[in-house]
Design an enzyme around this catalytic site. Sequence first.
Site, PDB file in Angstrom:
ATOM      1  N   TYR A  82      48.124  62.905 -12.747  1.00 50.61           N
ATOM      2  CA  TYR A  82      47.502  63.439 -12.038  1.00 50.61           C
ATOM      3  C   TYR A  82      48.257  64.775 -11.871  1.00 50.61           C
ATOM      4  O   TYR A  82      47.647  65.832 -12.790  1.00 50.61           O
ATOM      5  CB  TYR A  82      48.483  62.552 -10.805  1.00 50.61           C
ATOM      6  CG  TYR A  82      47.355  63.185  -8.936  1.00 50.61           C
ATOM      7  CD1 TYR A  82      46.326  63.281  -9.480  1.00 50.61           C
ATOM      8  CD2 TYR A  82      48.342  63.738  -8.232  1.00 50.61           C
ATOM      9  CE1 TYR A  82      45.426  62.922  -7.489  1.00 50.61           C
ATOM     10  CE2 TYR A  82      47.684  63.870  -7.088  1.00 50.61           C
ATOM     11  CZ  TYR A  82      46.538  62.920  -6.651  1.00 50.61           C
ATOM     12  OH  TYR A  82      45.550  63.926  -6.084  1.00 50.61           O
TER      13      TYR A  82
ATOM     14  N   LYS B 268      32.731  37.009 -11.447  1.00 51.05           N
ATOM     15  CA  LYS B 268      31.233  37.863 -12.273  1.00 51.05           C
ATOM     16  C   LYS B 268      32.268  38.622 -13.111  1.00 51.05           C
ATOM     17  O   LYS B 268      32.403  39.387 -13.997  1.00 51.05           O
ATOM     18  CB  LYS B 268      30.002  38.329 -11.427  1.00 51.05           C
ATOM     19  CG  LYS B 268      28.906  38.335 -12.251  1.00 51.05           C
ATOM     20  CD  LYS B 268      28.142  37.680 -12.730  1.00 51.05           C
ATOM     21  CE  LYS B 268      27.071  38.141 -13.340  1.00 51.05           C
ATOM     22  NZ  LYS B 268      25.127  37.377 -13.408  1.00 51.05           N
TER      23      LYS B 268
ATOM     24  N   ASP C 135      19.849  37.429 -11.235  1.00 50.97           N
ATOM     25  CA  ASP C 135      19.461  36.691 -10.898  1.00 50.97           C
ATOM     26  C   ASP C 135      18.038  36.688 -11.002  1.00 50.97           C
ATOM     27  O   ASP C 135      17.448  35.745 -11.149  1.00 50.97           O
ATOM     28  CB  ASP C 135      19.650  36.566  -9.660  1.00 50.97           C
ATOM     29  CG  ASP C 135      21.702  36.775  -8.936  1.00 50.97           C
ATOM     30  OD1 ASP C 135      21.980  35.418  -9.602  1.00 50.97           O
ATOM     31  OD2 ASP C 135      21.916  36.992  -8.076  1.00 50.97           O
TER      32      ASP C 135
ATOM     33  N   ALA D  35       9.658  30.352  -6.221  1.00 55.25           N
ATOM     34  CA  ALA D  35       8.929  31.340  -6.848  1.00 55.25           C
ATOM     35  C   ALA D  35       9.100  32.465  -5.284  1.00 55.25           C
ATOM     36  O   ALA D  35       9.648  33.374  -5.486  1.00 55.25           O
ATOM     37  CB  ALA D  35       7.434  31.671  -5.875  1.00 55.25           C
ATOM     38  N   GLY D  36      11.211  32.943  -5.842  1.00 51.64           N
ATOM     39  CA  GLY D  36      12.654  33.814  -5.313  1.00 51.64           C
ATOM     40  C   GLY D  36      12.143  34.616  -7.113  1.00 51.64           C
ATOM     41  O   GLY D  36      11.468  34.888  -7.751  1.00 51.64           O
ATOM     42  N   ALA D  37      13.449  34.679  -6.701  1.00 51.63           N
ATOM     43  CA  ALA D  37      14.283  36.125  -7.778  1.00 51.63           C
ATOM     44  C   ALA D  37      13.757  35.370  -9.210  1.00 51.63           C
ATOM     45  O   ALA D  37      13.045  36.246 -10.630  1.00 51.63           O
ATOM     46  CB  ALA D  37      15.428  36.809  -7.910  1.00 51.63           C
TER      47      ALA D  37
ATOM     48  N   ASN E 233      20.974  24.436  -9.938  1.00 49.54           N
ATOM     49  CA  ASN E 233      22.442  24.107  -9.950  1.00 49.54           C
ATOM     50  C   ASN E 233      23.317  23.835  -8.543  1.00 49.54           C
ATOM     51  O   ASN E 233      23.014  25.424  -8.040  1.00 49.54           O
ATOM     52  CB  ASN E 233      23.135  25.240 -10.578  1.00 49.54           C
ATOM     53  CG  ASN E 233      23.450  24.604 -11.887  1.00 49.54           C
ATOM     54  OD1 ASN E 233      24.001  24.047 -12.321  1.00 49.54           O
ATOM     55  ND2 ASN E 233      23.875  26.121 -13.156  1.00 49.54           N
TER      56      ASN E 233
ATOM     57  N   ASN F  12      23.166  32.424 -17.598  1.00 54.84           N
ATOM     58  CA  ASN F  12      22.839  33.582 -17.206  1.00 54.84           C
ATOM     59  C   ASN F  12      24.813  34.663 -18.631  1.00 54.84           C
ATOM     60  O   ASN F  12      24.188  35.784 -18.815  1.00 54.84           O
ATOM     61  CB  ASN F  12      23.781  34.257 -16.272  1.00 54.84           C
ATOM     62  CG  ASN F  12      22.037  33.793 -15.926  1.00 54.84           C
ATOM     63  OD1 ASN F  12      21.466  33.505 -15.706  1.00 54.84           O
ATOM     64  ND2 ASN F  12      21.556  34.741 -14.383  1.00 54.84           N
TER      65      ASN F  12
END
Length: 423
Positions: free
Chosen positions: A39, A94, A162, A195-197, A290, A322
Site C-alpha cells: 500500500y 461459475k 449461454d 429460439a432463445g440465446a 436440463n 459448457n
Amino acid sequence: MTASRKQAALDYHALPRPGKLGISITKPVSGPADLSLAYTPGVAEPVLEIQADPEAAYRYTAKSNLVAVISNGTAVLGLGNCGALASKPVMEGKAVLFKKFADIDVFDIEIDAAEPQAFIDTVARIAPTFGGINLEDIAAPACFEIEEALIERCDIPVFHDDQHGTAIVMAAALLNALDLQGKRIEDARIVCCGAGAAGIASMRLAIELGARRENLWLVDRKGVIHTGRDDYATLNKEKREFATPPTERRTLAGALAGADVFIGVSGPGLMKPEWLMLMNERPIVFALSNPVPEILPEEAWAVRKDLIMATGRSDYPNQVNNVLCFPFLFRGALDVRARRITREMKIAAVRALAALAREPVPKEMLEAYGQKSLSFGPEYIIPKPLDPRLRECVASAVARAAVLSGAAKQPYPPHYPSQGDIR
C-alpha cells in the site's frame, strides 16, 4: 430433488463458511516493509506507471488473469427470472469452474438492472477492472443487445456463455456425430427447438461451419418460425433471421419430417418418441434441456437404434457441457490479451474439442470416471469435463486463432504447444 439432496446442497453452500469463494493474497505481507510496498507509499509507483501507460495494468495488477462473471438474474438456469441476488450462487459456481479448470480468478457481479441499457452502462463502466467479461443467465432477446453493445464499448473479450459456450460444445459434438453417421453438415437438415440465446447462437455457428440456411428450421413455443406467421412482424430480429418461407409444416413434428438433426434447447418432454420415426436414417438427437431433456435417451433408443444421442446430463453418454469451453476459451484469450472473442476463435474451440474426442483417452480420465475403456464412437463424441488435456488443447487453439485473426495484443505464448510459424 429429494429432501436429503436439497439439504446437502444447502449445507454445501452454507458450511463451514457461507459461499464458494474467497480472496487470497498473492504477495508477502509479513512486516512493515511489505506493507509499505503493498500500500502506501510503494503502491504509488505502479499507479504512476498505469497512468502513463494503461497497458501496464496487465503487468502490475490482477487484471491479466481476472474475469467478471456478470448477471442480472433474468434467466437463471431453468428457474427463470429469479432476480440479481438469487443468481449469486450460480455466478459463484461459475467462478469455481473458472478457477478449477483454467486457474482464472473471478469476481462475480450481480447487477440489479433488468433494462438492457442500464445493465450495459453499468458493465461498461466497471470493465477496466477486468481482463474479460463472461455474461451469464440473461434472458433473450435482451442478451443479444447487451452482448453486442458491450463488445463495441469494451476493449476486452465479452462472451455470453449461454449463447456461445453452448453453441461451441454442441457444434463440436455435432461435427463428430455427423461424421459417425456418414453425413456432412453442408447437407444436413437441422431442426432446432428453442429460439432463445442458445438456439440462435447454435444456428449461427452451424452456418459458420458450413450448414446451409435453407436447411435450418427454428421452432419456438408457437411452432416453426416462418415469414407467413401471423406474429412474424412482432418477432425479434434474431428469430426473423432464421425464418423460413411460408410453409405448411408449422409444428415441431412437421419440421422433423426428413430431418437429420434435432437440437433441443427448450424444455422437458417436448420431443415425442414417435416423432423420431419421421427423421431420416441415422438421425442425431441432441436433447439438451436440463435437468429433464426434451426426450430421455432410453425413450429415444427404444424407437431408433440407429441414432446418436446427446444430452446436458452427466449420467448419460455425450454430455454437452459448457465447462468444456468457457474456462479454456478465456484462458487462451487472456494469455494473448485478446481484444474480443472473434469468429475464428470460436471455430478454433469447436475444432479443438472435436479433435480431442478422437484422441486416445488417458488412463487418469478413465479412472476419474470409473471406466475401463473409452474411445471415439456413438457414445463418446465429445470430451468429458475432467479430461486433463482440455486446457492445453482448447486454450492453445483459441490463442492461435486470436493471433492469426488480429484480435491479440500479445504473441502466441512460448509455453503453449508449437503451432508453426505464428506472428
